[in-house]
Design a protein around this motif. Structure first.
Motif, short mmCIF file in Angstrom:
data_model
loop_
_atom_site.label_atom_id
_atom_site.label_comp_id
_atom_site.label_asym_id
_atom_site.label_seq_id
_atom_site.Cartn_x
_atom_site.Cartn_y
_atom_site.Cartn_z
N LYS A 206 0.82 -1.22 0.00
CA LYS A 206 0.00 0.00 0.00
C LYS A 206 0.85 1.27 0.00
O LYS A 206 0.48 2.28 0.59
CB LYS A 206 -0.97 0.01 1.19
N GLN A 207 2.00 1.22 -0.68
CA GLN A 207 2.86 2.39 -0.84
C GLN A 207 3.32 2.46 -2.29
O GLN A 207 3.13 1.52 -3.05
CB GLN A 207 4.06 2.31 0.10
N ASP A 208 3.95 3.58 -2.65
CA ASP A 208 4.36 3.77 -4.04
C ASP A 208 5.76 4.37 -4.11
O ASP A 208 6.53 4.28 -3.17
CB ASP A 208 3.33 4.63 -4.78
N HIS A 209 6.07 5.02 -5.25
CA HIS A 209 7.39 5.58 -5.49
C HIS A 209 7.81 6.61 -4.44
O HIS A 209 9.00 6.77 -4.18
CB HIS A 209 7.43 6.26 -6.86
N THR A 210 6.87 7.31 -3.86
CA THR A 210 7.21 8.37 -2.92
C THR A 210 8.02 7.81 -1.75
O THR A 210 9.13 8.27 -1.47
CB THR A 210 5.94 9.06 -2.39
N LEU A 211 7.49 6.82 -1.09
CA LEU A 211 8.19 6.22 0.04
C LEU A 211 9.38 5.39 -0.44
O LEU A 211 10.44 5.40 0.19
CB LEU A 211 7.24 5.35 0.86
N HIS B 234 4.30 -3.36 -10.86
CA HIS B 234 3.24 -3.00 -11.80
C HIS B 234 2.46 -1.83 -11.22
O HIS B 234 2.16 -1.81 -10.03
CB HIS B 234 2.31 -4.20 -12.03
N PRO B 235 2.09 -0.85 -12.03
CA PRO B 235 1.39 0.32 -11.50
C PRO B 235 0.02 0.03 -10.88
O PRO B 235 -0.45 0.80 -10.05
CB PRO B 235 1.23 1.25 -12.71
N LEU B 236 -0.60 -1.06 -11.26
CA LEU B 236 -1.91 -1.38 -10.69
C LEU B 236 -1.81 -2.16 -9.38
O LEU B 236 -2.82 -2.37 -8.72
CB LEU B 236 -2.75 -2.18 -11.70
N HIS B 237 -0.60 -2.58 -9.01
CA HIS B 237 -0.41 -3.30 -7.75
C HIS B 237 0.21 -2.34 -6.74
O HIS B 237 1.34 -1.89 -6.95
CB HIS B 237 0.48 -4.52 -7.94
N PRO B 238 -0.50 -2.03 -5.66
CA PRO B 238 -0.03 -0.99 -4.73
C PRO B 238 1.02 -1.47 -3.75
O PRO B 238 0.80 -1.56 -2.54
CB PRO B 238 -1.32 -0.58 -4.02
N HIS B 239 2.19 -1.82 -4.25
CA HIS B 239 3.32 -2.17 -3.39
C HIS B 239 4.62 -1.96 -4.15
O HIS B 239 4.61 -1.77 -5.37
CB HIS B 239 3.21 -3.62 -2.90
N PHE B 240 5.71 -1.96 -3.41
CA PHE B 240 7.01 -1.92 -4.05
C PHE B 240 7.94 -2.89 -3.35
O PHE B 240 7.70 -3.30 -2.21
CB PHE B 240 7.60 -0.50 -4.10
N LEU B 241 8.99 -3.29 -4.05
CA LEU B 241 9.99 -4.20 -3.52
C LEU B 241 11.26 -3.41 -3.27
O LEU B 241 11.76 -2.70 -4.15
CB LEU B 241 10.26 -5.33 -4.50
N LEU B 242 11.80 -3.55 -2.07
CA LEU B 242 13.02 -2.86 -1.67
C LEU B 242 14.09 -3.91 -1.44
O LEU B 242 13.89 -4.84 -0.66
CB LEU B 242 12.75 -2.06 -0.40
N LYS B 243 15.21 -3.78 -2.14
CA LYS B 243 16.31 -4.73 -2.01
C LYS B 243 17.43 -4.04 -1.24
O LYS B 243 17.85 -2.94 -1.60
CB LYS B 243 16.80 -5.15 -3.40
N ILE B 244 17.91 -4.67 -0.17
CA ILE B 244 18.97 -4.11 0.67
C ILE B 244 20.06 -5.15 0.85
O ILE B 244 19.78 -6.31 1.15
CB ILE B 244 18.44 -3.71 2.06
N GLN B 245 21.32 -4.73 0.67
CA GLN B 245 22.47 -5.56 1.00
C GLN B 245 23.36 -4.75 1.92
O GLN B 245 23.70 -3.59 1.62
CB GLN B 245 23.25 -5.99 -0.23
#
Length: 155
Positions: free
Chosen positions: A37-42, A65-76
């Motif tokens: 439930k977040q987008d490019h802003t966060l 995908h723009p219609l799916h309200p989530h993002f994936l964050l990769k951290i190493q």
């Protein structure tokens, strides 16, 4: 048409976890974090904050995908801290930065209101057509030159 209802983009469902952490088995000290439930802003703010930390080797995000309200964050990380601890530290620093920005904004806005309330042509601090929020000179219609005097940016 295919777009979900607006509230589905930011309201979590009953029992839905806002963050899912998946440890990466192929890369040491790495994890992929799904933030719902977040987008490019966060995503962009977190990525930038993570990259400013010396313990982080890699940080990136993508919106699948723009219609799916989530993002994936990769951290190493370099191994001194785990990715979930680094993410928590980054969130706390980001909250502090945003609180500082909010305080500075409110302080500057209060200064503007104080200046406006004492100026001629204003009533109770409300803006009139003679007020000039862009520093071009009151009533000049933008004819004042930006380069020959101090403006509101003060570079």
């Amino acid at each position: 048409m295919n777009a979900p209802n607006r509230y589905e983009l930011f309201v979590l469902d009953e029992g839905e976890a806002p963050v899912e952490i998946n440890e990466d088995t192929k890369i040491p000290n790495a994890a992929t974090i799904k933030i719902l439930k977040q987008d490019h802003t966060l995503g962009n703010m977190l990525r930038a904050q993570l990259l400013s930390m010396p313990e982080v080797l890699f940080a990136g995000y993508k919106v699948p995908h723009p219609l799916h309200p989530h993002f994936l964050l990769k951290i190493q990380t370099d191994g001194t801290k785990t990715p979930d601890v680094i993410l928590s530290d980054a969130c706390n620093r980001l909250i502090g930065t945003l609180s500082s920005l909010e305080g500075n904004f409110k302080r500057e806005f209060a200064f503007k209101e104080a200046d406006s309330s004492g100026a001629a042509g204003t009533a109770g601090g409300t803006f009139t057509t003679t007020d000039d929020p862009y520093g071009t000179g009151a009533g000049s219609g933008g004819g004042a030159s930006w380069g020959n005097r101090d403006d509101y940016l003060d570079f």
